[in-house]
Design an enzyme around this catalytic site. Structure first.
Site, PDB file in Angstrom:
ATOM      1  N   LYS A  54       0.845  -1.207   0.000  1.00  0.00           N
ATOM      2  CA  LYS A  54       0.000   0.000   0.000  1.00  0.00           C
ATOM      3  C   LYS A  54       0.872   1.245   0.000  1.00  0.00           C
ATOM      4  O   LYS A  54       0.613   2.204  -0.732  1.00  0.00           O
ATOM      5  CB  LYS A  54      -0.932   0.001   1.220  1.00  0.00           C
ATOM      6  CG  LYS A  54      -2.107  -0.954   1.061  1.00  0.00           C
ATOM      7  CD  LYS A  54      -2.889  -1.171   2.352  1.00  0.00           C
ATOM      8  CE  LYS A  54      -3.941  -2.256   2.167  1.00  0.00           C
ATOM      9  NZ  LYS A  54      -4.627  -2.631   3.406  1.00  0.00           N
ATOM     10  N   GLN A  98      -4.545  -1.197   9.559  1.00  0.00           N
ATOM     11  CA  GLN A  98      -4.516  -2.538   8.965  1.00  0.00           C
ATOM     12  C   GLN A  98      -5.169  -3.557   9.906  1.00  0.00           C
ATOM     13  O   GLN A  98      -4.797  -3.654  11.073  1.00  0.00           O
ATOM     14  CB  GLN A  98      -3.057  -2.929   8.675  1.00  0.00           C
ATOM     15  CG  GLN A  98      -2.909  -4.255   7.954  1.00  0.00           C
ATOM     16  CD  GLN A  98      -3.507  -4.243   6.548  1.00  0.00           C
ATOM     17  OE1 GLN A  98      -3.323  -3.300   5.792  1.00  0.00           O
ATOM     18  NE2 GLN A  98      -4.244  -5.283   6.216  1.00  0.00           N
ATOM     19  N   ASP A 121     -10.998   3.457   4.248  1.00  0.00           N
ATOM     20  CA  ASP A 121     -11.444   2.064   4.138  1.00  0.00           C
ATOM     21  C   ASP A 121     -12.976   1.966   4.129  1.00  0.00           C
ATOM     22  O   ASP A 121     -13.529   0.926   3.789  1.00  0.00           O
ATOM     23  CB  ASP A 121     -10.912   1.243   5.333  1.00  0.00           C
ATOM     24  CG  ASP A 121      -9.750   0.336   4.946  1.00  0.00           C
ATOM     25  OD1 ASP A 121      -9.575   0.077   3.735  1.00  0.00           O
ATOM     26  OD2 ASP A 121      -9.024  -0.108   5.856  1.00  0.00           O
TER      27      ASP A 121
END
Ligand code: NAD
Length: 297
Positions: A54, A98, A121
């Site tokens: 990422k 994460q 997200d």
């Protein structure tokens, strides 16, 4: 008949190119790069790989990547304080924590601490609510990537019968909301669904997000249907000691029936990071009070 392969890798590459152009435009207009912060707690091997890729993709798109690593035994207060600092930092447009987190940390508490306007997200309950009522917000990356691939292949999805297998907050539920917003007639199937094969057989669009290798068989699929396989499952390969990735759909069988299908790997997978970059860029434009034409990316 052999189904057309939907090339998510190629689509994601094009999307990342468009994002890079817009990110350069953002930098030229604001004098700063759009910024994405990624927080990793602990040493989980797969998470470390995801976080590294990422970060790399963020930099390649011409955005700033801020990586924060905390030890596996970091306390909740420490993590929440870090998120608070990132919420307040004007150089940070998007924040991603994460998952999964170590067991002693509550994911919902952590996610709900992220500012909804930096929640790239799309997991914050505010963004789930915005999606449900049709307000602009952030949509989870994987299902948004699936809809992009579907619209690229099919154009309008209006009136189509869609079956989503799986009801997770990360994939299944937002996927169903997105298809509803595209005016599909949506069925959400899950582990308690009766006669799953019959339910799937009705669908013009099948999205499989289950996590069970090759569960969806060829004779479950309506001839000509479009199949999006979100599953990523590692199974033993023919060669001893080796493994390979397969989806939730029996690809060989489905290819003989479907009109189009995403392969695993190379279908949905590459879309997830590309959409994350897209969401980060959208956050940057919004945070700077600048318009970003929705159709641009
Ligand atoms: P999850 O475990 O949270 O949810 C799985 C869902 O499948 C559940 O809602 C459950 O009800 C349903 N299910 C389980 N067994 C079933 C059965 N026998 N019949 C029908 N439904 C059943 O998983 P998730 O996070 O939604 O992920 C699903 C899959 O997608 C996994 O393989 C995951 O690795 C993959 N995934 C891929 C990406 C990507 O970038 N391509 C991103 C996220 C998840």
């Amino acid at each position: 008949m052999s189904a057309e392969r939907i090339d998510g890798k190629a689509y994601a590459l094009g999307l990342r190119g468009r994002i890079a152009t817009l990110a350069a435009d953002f930098t030229a207009r604001t004098g700063r790069k759009a910024g994405l912060a990624v927080v990793l707690v602990g040493e989980d091997a797969a998470s470390q790989v995801y976080v590294r890729s990422k970060g790399k993709a963020t930099v390649e798109a011409g955005m700033a990547s801020f990586e924060h690593r905390l030890p596996a035994d970091a306390g909740e207060a420490e993590l929440l304080a870090l998120i608070g600092a990132l919420n307040a930092d004007p150089a940070v447009d998007g924040i991603l924590v994460q998952l999964p987190l170590p067991a002693h940390l509550d994911e919902q508490t952590v996610i709900s601490t992220i500012s909804p306007d930096k929640d790239v997200d799309g997991f914050h309950v505010t963004n789930a609510g915005r999606l449900a009522v049709g307000q602009p917000g952030f949509v989870p990356c994987t299902p948004l990537g699936c809809v992009m691939l579907l619209k690229d292949r099919l154009g309008s999805l209006s009136g189509m019968d869609a079956v989503v297998i799986g009801r997770s907050n990360i994939v299944g539920k937002p996927m169903a909301q997105l298809l509803l917003a595209e005016s599909c007639t949506v069925t959400i199937a899950h582990s308690r669904t009766r006669d799953l094969a019959d339910v799937v057989r009705r669908a013009d669009i099948v999205v499989a997000a289950v996590g069970r290798p090759e569960m969806v068989k060829g004779d479950w699929i309506k001839p000509g249907a479009t199949v999006i396989d979100v599953g990523i499952n590692r199974v033993d390969a023919a060669e001893p000691g080796k493994t390979r990735l397969v989806g939730d759909v029996d690809f060989g069988e489905a290819c003989a029936v479907a009109g189009a299908i995403t392969p695993v790997p190379g279908g949905v997978g590459p879309m997830t990071i590309a959409v994350l970059l897209r969401n980060a860029l959208v956050a940057a434009f919004r945070n700077a009070g600048m318009a970003l034409p929705a159709e641009a990316i």
